[in-house]
Design a protein around this motif. Sequence first.
Motif, PDB file in Angstrom:
ATOM      1  N   GLY A 293       0.831  -1.195   0.000  1.00 30.65           N
ATOM      2  CA  GLY A 293       0.000   0.000   0.000  1.00 30.65           C
ATOM      3  C   GLY A 293       0.863   1.241   0.000  1.00 30.65           C
ATOM      4  N   LEU A 294       0.279   2.359  -0.394  1.00 26.59           N
ATOM      5  CA  LEU A 294       0.959   3.647  -0.417  1.00 26.59           C
ATOM      6  C   LEU A 294      -0.009   4.706   0.089  1.00 26.59           C
ATOM      7  N   PRO A 295       0.269   5.375   1.168  1.00 22.24           N
ATOM      8  CA  PRO A 295       1.457   5.306   2.029  1.00 22.24           C
ATOM      9  C   PRO A 295       1.599   3.918   2.679  1.00 22.24           C
ATOM     10  N   THR A 296       2.791   3.654   3.222  1.00 23.48           N
ATOM     11  CA  THR A 296       3.083   2.336   3.816  1.00 23.48           C
ATOM     12  C   THR A 296       2.096   2.048   4.938  1.00 23.48           C
ATOM     13  N   PRO A 297       1.389   0.908   4.877  1.00 20.56           N
ATOM     14  CA  PRO A 297       0.395   0.609   5.927  1.00 20.56           C
ATOM     15  C   PRO A 297       1.066   0.340   7.279  1.00 20.56           C
ATOM     16  N   VAL A 298       0.287   0.598   8.326  1.00 20.20           N
ATOM     17  CA  VAL A 298       0.691   0.284   9.701  1.00 20.20           C
ATOM     18  C   VAL A 298      -0.100  -0.940  10.144  1.00 20.20           C
ATOM     19  N   ILE A 299       0.579  -1.882  10.811  1.00 24.89           N
ATOM     20  CA  ILE A 299      -0.035  -3.146  11.221  1.00 24.89           C
ATOM     21  C   ILE A 299      -0.417  -3.061  12.706  1.00 24.89           C
ATOM     22  N   ARG A 300      -1.617  -3.541  12.988  1.00 27.19           N
ATOM     23  CA  ARG A 300      -2.076  -3.640  14.386  1.00 27.19           C
ATOM     24  C   ARG A 300      -2.659  -5.031  14.610  1.00 27.19           C
ATOM     25  N   TRP A 301      -2.449  -5.602  15.846  1.00 29.87           N
ATOM     26  CA  TRP A 301      -2.897  -6.959  16.175  1.00 29.87           C
ATOM     27  C   TRP A 301      -3.887  -6.924  17.330  1.00 29.87           C
ATOM     28  N   ILE A 302      -4.935  -7.737  17.225  1.00 32.39           N
ATOM     29  CA  ILE A 302      -5.874  -7.908  18.336  1.00 32.39           C
ATOM     30  C   ILE A 302      -6.246  -9.388  18.417  1.00 32.39           C
ATOM     31  N   LYS A 303      -6.739  -9.783  19.569  1.00 35.57           N
ATOM     32  CA  LYS A 303      -7.293 -11.130  19.724  1.00 35.57           C
ATOM     33  C   LYS A 303      -8.793 -10.993  19.891  1.00 35.57           C
TER      34      LYS A 303
ATOM     35  N   ASP B 216      -4.185 -19.811  24.948  1.00 34.10           N
ATOM     36  CA  ASP B 216      -3.861 -18.873  23.882  1.00 34.10           C
ATOM     37  C   ASP B 216      -4.526 -19.237  22.562  1.00 34.10           C
ATOM     38  N   SER B 217      -5.265 -20.338  22.519  1.00 38.76           N
ATOM     39  CA  SER B 217      -6.019 -20.668  21.307  1.00 38.76           C
ATOM     40  C   SER B 217      -7.068 -19.587  21.047  1.00 38.76           C
ATOM     41  N   GLY B 218      -7.399 -19.381  19.769  1.00 38.95           N
ATOM     42  CA  GLY B 218      -8.409 -18.379  19.425  1.00 38.95           C
ATOM     43  C   GLY B 218      -8.101 -17.728  18.095  1.00 38.95           C
ATOM     44  N   ASN B 219      -8.856 -16.681  17.793  1.00 36.21           N
ATOM     45  CA  ASN B 219      -8.722 -15.974  16.517  1.00 36.21           C
ATOM     46  C   ASN B 219      -7.925 -14.698  16.736  1.00 36.21           C
ATOM     47  N   TYR B 220      -6.841 -14.543  15.979  1.00 42.45           N
ATOM     48  CA  TYR B 220      -5.994 -13.359  16.045  1.00 42.45           C
ATOM     49  C   TYR B 220      -6.163 -12.592  14.736  1.00 42.45           C
ATOM     50  N   LYS B 221      -6.448 -11.303  14.847  1.00 38.69           N
ATOM     51  CA  LYS B 221      -6.718 -10.478  13.662  1.00 38.69           C
ATOM     52  C   LYS B 221      -5.600  -9.453  13.512  1.00 38.69           C
ATOM     53  N   CYS B 222      -5.027  -9.412  12.306  1.00 43.77           N
ATOM     54  CA  CYS B 222      -4.092  -8.337  11.985  1.00 43.77           C
ATOM     55  C   CYS B 222      -4.821  -7.350  11.080  1.00 43.77           C
ATOM     56  N   ILE B 223      -4.623  -6.070  11.356  1.00 43.35           N
ATOM     57  CA  ILE B 223      -5.302  -5.001  10.608  1.00 43.35           C
ATOM     58  C   ILE B 223      -4.220  -4.112  10.002  1.00 43.35           C
ATOM     59  N   ALA B 224      -4.238  -3.960   8.674  1.00 44.29           N
ATOM     60  CA  ALA B 224      -3.310  -3.082   7.964  1.00 44.29           C
ATOM     61  C   ALA B 224      -4.078  -1.826   7.553  1.00 44.29           C
ATOM     62  N   ARG B 225      -3.543  -0.651   7.888  1.00 47.84           N
ATOM     63  CA  ARG B 225      -4.304   0.585   7.671  1.00 47.84           C
ATOM     64  C   ARG B 225      -3.365   1.682   7.180  1.00 47.84           C
ATOM     65  N   ASN B 226      -3.883   2.448   6.190  1.00 41.34           N
ATOM     66  CA  ASN B 226      -3.254   3.725   5.855  1.00 41.34           C
ATOM     67  C   ASN B 226      -4.365   4.747   5.656  1.00 41.34           C
ATOM     68  N   ILE B 227      -4.050   5.907   5.121  1.00 41.15           N
ATOM     69  CA  ILE B 227      -5.046   6.991   5.072  1.00 41.15           C
ATOM     70  C   ILE B 227      -6.167   6.684   4.091  1.00 41.15           C
ATOM     71  N   LEU B 228      -5.963   5.686   3.199  1.00 41.03           N
ATOM     72  CA  LEU B 228      -6.987   5.389   2.192  1.00 41.03           C
ATOM     73  C   LEU B 228      -7.931   4.276   2.618  1.00 41.03           C
ATOM     74  N   GLY B 229      -7.598   3.561   3.704  1.00 44.72           N
ATOM     75  CA  GLY B 229      -8.482   2.487   4.121  1.00 44.72           C
ATOM     76  C   GLY B 229      -7.729   1.428   4.899  1.00 44.72           C
ATOM     77  N   SER B 230      -8.349   0.246   5.017  1.00 45.02           N
ATOM     78  CA  SER B 230      -7.734  -0.822   5.803  1.00 45.02           C
ATOM     79  C   SER B 230      -8.168  -2.166   5.245  1.00 45.02           C
ATOM     80  N   THR B 231      -7.435  -3.208   5.617  1.00 43.88           N
ATOM     81  CA  THR B 231      -7.794  -4.591   5.327  1.00 43.88           C
ATOM     82  C   THR B 231      -7.366  -5.426   6.519  1.00 43.88           C
ATOM     83  N   HIS B 232      -7.875  -6.637   6.600  1.00 45.85           N
ATOM     84  CA  HIS B 232      -7.527  -7.454   7.758  1.00 45.85           C
ATOM     85  C   HIS B 232      -7.492  -8.921   7.357  1.00 45.85           C
ATOM     86  N   HIS B 233      -6.907  -9.713   8.252  1.00 46.51           N
ATOM     87  CA  HIS B 233      -6.810 -11.154   8.072  1.00 46.51           C
ATOM     88  C   HIS B 233      -6.951 -11.793   9.448  1.00 46.51           C
ATOM     89  N   VAL B 234      -7.716 -12.890   9.521  1.00 43.53           N
ATOM     90  CA  VAL B 234      -7.942 -13.580  10.788  1.00 43.53           C
ATOM     91  C   VAL B 234      -7.223 -14.920  10.745  1.00 43.53           C
TER      92      VAL B 234
END
Length: 1175
Positions: free
Chosen positions: A272-282, A310-328
Motif C-alpha cells: 500500500g501507499l502510504p506504507t500501511p501500519v499493522i495492528r494486532w488484536i485477539k 492462547d487458542s483463538g482468533n488473532y486479527k491483523c489489521i493493515a491501515r493507511n489513510i486510504l483504508g484498511s484490510t484485515h486477516h484472521v
Amino acid sequence: MMKKKSTSASKASLVLFLCQMISALDVPLDSKLLEELSQPPTITQQSPKDYIIDPRENIVIQCEAKGKPPPSFSWTRNGTHFDIDKDALVTMKPNSGTLVINIMNGGKAEAYEGVYQCTARNERGAAISNNIVIRPSRSPLWTKERLEPNQVREGDSLVLHCRPPVGLPPPIIFWMDNAFQRLPQSERVSQGLNGDLYFSNVQPEDTREDYICYARFNHTQTIQQKQPISVKVLSTKPVKERQPVLLTPTGSTSNKVELRGNVLLLECIAAGLPTPVIRWIKEGGELPVNRTFFENFKKTLKIIDVSEADSGNYKCIARNILGSTHHVISVTVKAAPYWITAPRNLVLSPGEDGMLICRANGNPKPHISWLSNGVPIAIAPEDPSRKVDGDTIIFSDVQERSSAVYQCNASNEYGYLLANAFVNVLAEPPRILTPANKLYQVIANNPALLDCAYFGSPKPEIEWFKGVKGSILSGSEYVFHENGTLEIPVAQKDSVGTYTCVARNELGKIQNEVQLQVKDPTMIIKQPEYKVIQRAGQVSFECTIKHDPTLIPTIIWLKDNGELPDDERFLVGKDNLTIMNVTDKDDGTYTCVINTTLDSVSASAVLTVVAAPPTPAIIYARPNPPFDLELTGQLERSIELSWIPGDENNSPITNFVIEYEDGLHEPGVWHYQTEVPGTQTTVQLKLSPYVNYSFRVIAVNEIGRSQPSEPSEQYLTKAANPDENPSNVQGIGSEPDNLVITWESLKGFQSNGPGLQYKVSWRQKDFDDEWTSVIVANVSKYIVSGTPTFVPYEIKVQALNDLGYAPEPSEVIGHSGEDLPMVAPGNVQVHVLNSTLAKVHWDPVPLKTVRGHLQGYKVYYWKVQSLSRRSRRHVEKKILTFRGNKTFGMLPGLEPYSSYKLNVRVVNGKGEGPASPDKVFRTPEGVPSSPSFLKITDPTLDSLTLEWGSPTHPNGILTSYILKFQPINNTHELGPLVEIRIPANESSLILKNLNYSTRYKFYFNAQTSVGSGSQITEEAVTIMDEAMASRQVDIATQGWFIGLMCAVALLILILLIVCFIRRNKGGKYPVKEKEDAHADPEIQPMKEDDGTFGEYSDAEDHKPLKKGSRTPSDRTVKKEDSDDSLVDYGEGVNGQFNEDGSFIGQYSGKKEKEPAEGNESSEAPSPVNAMNSFV
C-alpha cells in the motif's frame, strides 16, 4: 455416569497415594550407605531424542547409568539388537554405555542414521533410554535458476523470493549486498518468516542489482548464497496512492497449529501507499501480558510459552489513510505429553505395599503404557505382587524377587515421554549413620536437636535413653522426630549428659551414643549509652559482657550497621570503643556485637556531634565547588579524572566525592562512584561496559558539602558480556503443580550491553540429573508447569546479552507449589485442668503428608450443652492456632459444668487439612454467678418479703442460697449480721420479727458444691408505728408551731435585706474577698441555736472574726485577707437549701464523715423528720 466413575477412580488413587507415602522407605543420601546397598539401574545421562550430528565429526551417543552392582549396557538400532562387536568403527566407552562411531576413519554418517535405544541392566532390573533419532545435518547447495531482472513502477509492491534449499536443521535467512552489508529494513521493506523480501511500495532508491539471499547452516557452519537479484524502479509522475492489500498471508482467514510451550509467530505483511501500519488484536480476549512481543516493525506477533488458553482468533489489521484490510488467523494450541506426576523410585521392605503413579497430560490426551525391565508389561514375567490399574501399578506383599525397573510411556501424535522408576525390595538390618560420640552444644533455654540418622529395611524403630542404664525417654519434655532426631525444646543444665539412640527391626539392633553440653548464655551487663559530644572532643562507649567460661567471645563494633571507618582515631579496647578528635562524620549509631560459636548478642547507642562555640573572628563555610574537570587515559574499563579544587572557606577540604551519570540508561540521575582524600585531585575510576559516563566532583569539609561541579565530558564504554547474574532468585509454587521462579532483574548498566535476557534452569533435587533450561526476555518471573506437589528444586538464573553469557550462577533451592495437607492429627487427648481450662495433646502428622511448609495446628472447639440446664443452643466455634510443630495447647475461657467437642487440623501455606475425629470432654462444676435479681416487697411493721431469680450461669448444681442481712441506723452505722441458708428450690422468703421503721441491708448469693458465687445486695425499710406517725402529724399542724416558723422566716428575711444593703454601699469584709474569687458565692449559713449568721473562721489561726471588725474604718481590705480563698475553709460545702430558699449547713475546715458504702438511704427526707431535728 462417566463423571461418577471418574470421581471414584480419583478417590481410589488418593487412597493408594496415601499408602505409598506411608509405606515407602526413604534412603538417606549417605555416600557410604549408597555404595553398600543393592540398587537397580538408573539412567543418569543420555543424548537428546532428536540428535542432529555433524557428518564431518565422530558420532557420540551418550548413555550413562548407575546401579549396584554396576550395570552392563546394550543397544538396539531401529528396534533390533545392535551388535557393536561386528562393526570395527563402533566402540563403547569403558564402564559406560556411551557409543563412539569413528566416522573420521572412513565411515559415512548416513550409514548410521536410525533410531537407537540404550539398555542398562544388572541383577535387580533393566532401565532403558529414550529413542534417540540420529540424523546427520545437511546443507545442500542452491539449485541453479535463471533470474530475470525485476522492473516495477514506483509505488507498486514487490516480493523477492529466496526459496532456500531444504537443510537439516533449517537454515537462517538474511539479505545482503555484494559488499556483505545487510540491506536496511523498515516498515516499508522487511523480510518475512519464509525468508522472502517484501516491499510494501518501491521507491527509486530501491533500484540495485545486488539483492542477495544468504542461507546460514549453523550445524555445519556454512553459508550458501543465492544468485543476485536485480531490481529497477520505473519512475512515474504522479505516483498513485493505494489502500492496503495483504501480501502474506493470502485470503481473509487461515489456520495455525502450535504446540504448548513453544513460541507462536504470526505474520502479516501488507502492500500500500502510504506504507500501511499493522495492528494486532485477539478476538474475544486480550493479548497475554508479559508474553506478547512485536517484531519486524509490528508485522510479526510473537507469543512465548503458549498454552491452551492462547487458542483463538488473532486479527491483523493493515491501515493507511486510504483504508484498511484485515486477516484472521485461527490458532489452535496442541500439546505434546507433559508430566503431571512422573513415577518415582520406590524402596520397600519384604511384605510391604506400595505403588507407582504415572500421570501425564497433553492435547490430545496421551496414552499410558507400562514396561517392566524394558519389556511391555503384558508379556513380561508375571509377578503376583503386581497389579496394573491404568496409570498406576499397585504392589502388595512384595518380596526381594519383586525388584525391577518399570518404564512409563506417555505418547500422543506430537511426541512421547519415557520415565524409568525402579522398585527396590531390600531386607537390611538397622544402621545408624550419625557419627559415634558426636558432641552437641547449645545455649541454656534453647532447643537441643540430637541426630540419629538411620536406615534399615523394614524401617527400624527408634528409642532414646539418657545415661548408660537410663530408662526410655518419653513425655512432653521431649519431641521425637520421624528422622530419628530427639528434640529437647528447652534445654537446661540438668539436660547435660550422654544420650543413647537405639534402632531395631526384625533383622537386628544397633545403638549409638551422643553427648550434650548446655552452656550459659552470653549477656551484656553494661550497655553503651547515648552521648552528645562537641567536635574535636573525645567519646567512649562501654560494652561489658558476661559469658560461659568455656566459650570464647569476639566483640565487633559497628557504625550504622556497617564496619567502623578505617581511621586511627577509632580505638577498640577489650570492652570499650574510644573515638578521638570527633568530627561530624562520626555522628551515628554505634553497636557492639558479641559472638560466640553458639549465640550472639548486641547493644546500640547513638552519638550526636554538635558544633563547638564558633570563634567570631573566623567565618567557616562549605567549600566552593571544584572546576575544570578533565578526562584522560581512556580505556575500556577505566579512565582518569582530574579537577581543580575550589576555595575551602577557612575549613580544610577533607575529601572529594565523585559521582557519575549514565546518560544511556538513567539520564539525569547521579550515583555515588567513590571518594578520595582532600589532598588528591586526580583519581583512576573503574568503569562498566555499555555506559555513557559523565562525572562531577563534590568537595567536603567539616562544615558540609559543596555544590556539585559542572559535569565532565561524556565517555561511552563498549558493550561486553554481563559480569553478574540476577539476585534474590527464588522458587515458590503458586499452585500444587507448578514452580514460580522469580528474580531481581539487573538494573541499568548491569546488563553490560544490549539484548539483555535470562537463561532459567531447573531440576528436581536428588531426582533429576539433567537441567531443563529456557531463555526468556528481560522479565523477572518464569512459571514451570506440571511439577510434583511440594518437592525441592535446584534453580539457577543466568544473565546473557547479545555478546554472551554471564559467569555460571550459583544454585538456590526452591519448592514447587503446596497442596492441602492429607491427613489429620491422630491420638487427640484432652486433659481437663479445672472448670475453665483444659489441655489438648495430639500426635504430629508425618511431614510427607503436610505437602507444604508446616505452619502449625488449629484446634476447633465448641460448647455442646450446659450440663446444669440440659438445653442445646448454637454456639460459634472457637479456633486456637499453635505455630510450628507443637503437639499440645491450652484451651482457656471454658464454661464450667458443660460438655464440649473439639478437633485438630494441620495447617500449611495452602490451608487446612482434614479434621481429626471430634473429641468430647466435660468441665467440672464451678461457683455460680450472682442471682439474676432480688426484689423486696410487701413491707409491714415487722416483716419483709424477698423474691429472687436463679443465677444466669449456675455453673453446676445449686445446693442452697445464702441470705445475710443487718440493720442500718440514722447515722449509717451497721448493726449485727444475721445469716440464713435457704434450699436451692425456693424462690421467695418472708422475713418476720423485724424492727419497725428500720432500714435493712441484704446480701444474697447462690452456692454449688464447689463454693459460693458472687452476691447481690439490696436495701429496704419496714414501715413505722401508726400511732407515732399520727402524733408527729398532729404536732406539725399545731398553730403555735406554725407561728414560730413564720417568725423565724421573717427574721431570716430581715437579716438578708440588711446584708444586701451593706454590700450595695461598698462595705467589704474578708469573706467577701474570698467569695469574689469563685464563680458561685454562697450565703453565710444560719446557726441552729440563735438564728444569727455564723462567723467565718481563718484557715491559719482559726480565730472567729467579730461582727464589728469585718471592715476597717478606712474601708480597705488587708492584703493577707485578700489573698485568701474558699480553699482555706475546707474541701467543699456540705448542706442543702430549705424549701423557702434559705441555706442550711455551714462552712467547715474538714469534710464530714462519709457513711459506709451501701449505707446511703434511698428514702426521701420526711418533712416531719426535718421539723423534729430543727426543734
